[in-house]
Design a protein around this motif. Sequence first.
Motif, short mmCIF file in Angstrom:
data_model
loop_
_atom_site.label_atom_id
_atom_site.label_comp_id
_atom_site.label_asym_id
_atom_site.label_seq_id
_atom_site.Cartn_x
_atom_site.Cartn_y
_atom_site.Cartn_z
N GLY A 163 0.71 -1.05 -0.06
CA GLY A 163 -0.14 0.09 0.21
C GLY A 163 1.04 1.18 0.04
O GLY A 163 1.98 1.30 0.56
N PRO A 164 0.10 2.52 -0.52
CA PRO A 164 1.03 3.51 -0.44
C PRO A 164 1.57 4.16 1.01
O PRO A 164 0.61 4.07 1.88
N ALA A 165 2.41 4.75 1.21
CA ALA A 165 3.00 5.40 2.56
C ALA A 165 2.03 6.36 3.01
O ALA A 165 1.73 6.39 4.11
N SER A 166 1.40 7.03 1.93
CA SER A 166 0.45 8.36 2.12
C SER A 166 -0.58 7.92 3.13
O SER A 166 -1.51 8.42 3.31
N ALA A 167 -1.15 6.48 2.54
CA ALA A 167 -2.33 5.81 3.18
C ALA A 167 -1.79 4.70 4.39
O ALA A 167 -2.62 3.80 4.75
N ASN A 168 -0.77 4.76 4.80
CA ASN A 168 -0.21 4.19 5.93
C ASN A 168 -0.25 2.85 5.70
O ASN A 168 -0.59 1.75 6.46
N GLY A 169 0.15 2.34 4.34
CA GLY A 169 0.26 1.10 4.01
C GLY A 169 -1.11 0.48 3.68
O GLY A 169 -1.25 -0.97 3.37
N ALA A 170 -2.36 1.07 3.76
CA ALA A 170 -3.55 0.29 3.44
C ALA A 170 -3.52 0.15 1.90
O ALA A 170 -3.40 0.90 1.09
N VAL A 171 -3.92 -1.00 1.58
CA VAL A 171 -3.89 -1.71 0.28
C VAL A 171 -5.33 -1.72 -0.47
O VAL A 171 -6.08 -2.14 0.22
N THR A 172 -5.31 -1.18 -1.61
CA THR A 172 -6.53 -1.18 -2.48
C THR A 172 -6.32 -2.42 -3.44
O THR A 172 -5.13 -2.64 -3.94
#
Length: 187
Positions: A163-172
Amino acid sequence: MTRLFGRFIAAALLALAFALPAAAQTKPDPQNTLYLETPYGRVVIALRPDLAPQHVERLKTLAREGYYNNVPFHRVIDGFMAQTGDGQYGNGTGGSKYPNLPAEFSSVPFKRGVVGMARASSPNSANSQFFIMFDDAPSLNGQYTVVGQVVSGMEYVDKIKKGPASANGAVTGPDKIVKMQVAADAK
């Protein structure tokens, strides 16, 4: 020459005698080994009931119930860890039907391949979620429960969608655990 050869044989036998117990200790115990099937291949996790007996028992119970099958790796941070185990909501906010567990912290450091239990802010809030370390993280030492170590298949963990660092690793569209089972139960 014969005396030298005899000493060599004696030394070799002594070395073998010391090596055998160490080799026997490293042989995986099927009752305390998990097979985590990813879309990329099998990850083998040696559990550590000596460090965290309640947490290890929870993982085995949930694996035997099929709880982890098709559960997403919902939070995956490159260079840090891959988190999964929320079979309730799949986003990191849920847990199992069982009560939370009291912390079982140890002095084992969080290094690449270590498996730890995820929790909320309370040290006694681990339930079903766990994470696998991509790299060393000394900041976690003594703060989270270590439950095991990846003994093979880390190359498959490395492939899990980040996941993106900007989303704290939340994966889409996250990768999911295909199946997780205790090795003793595998067919």
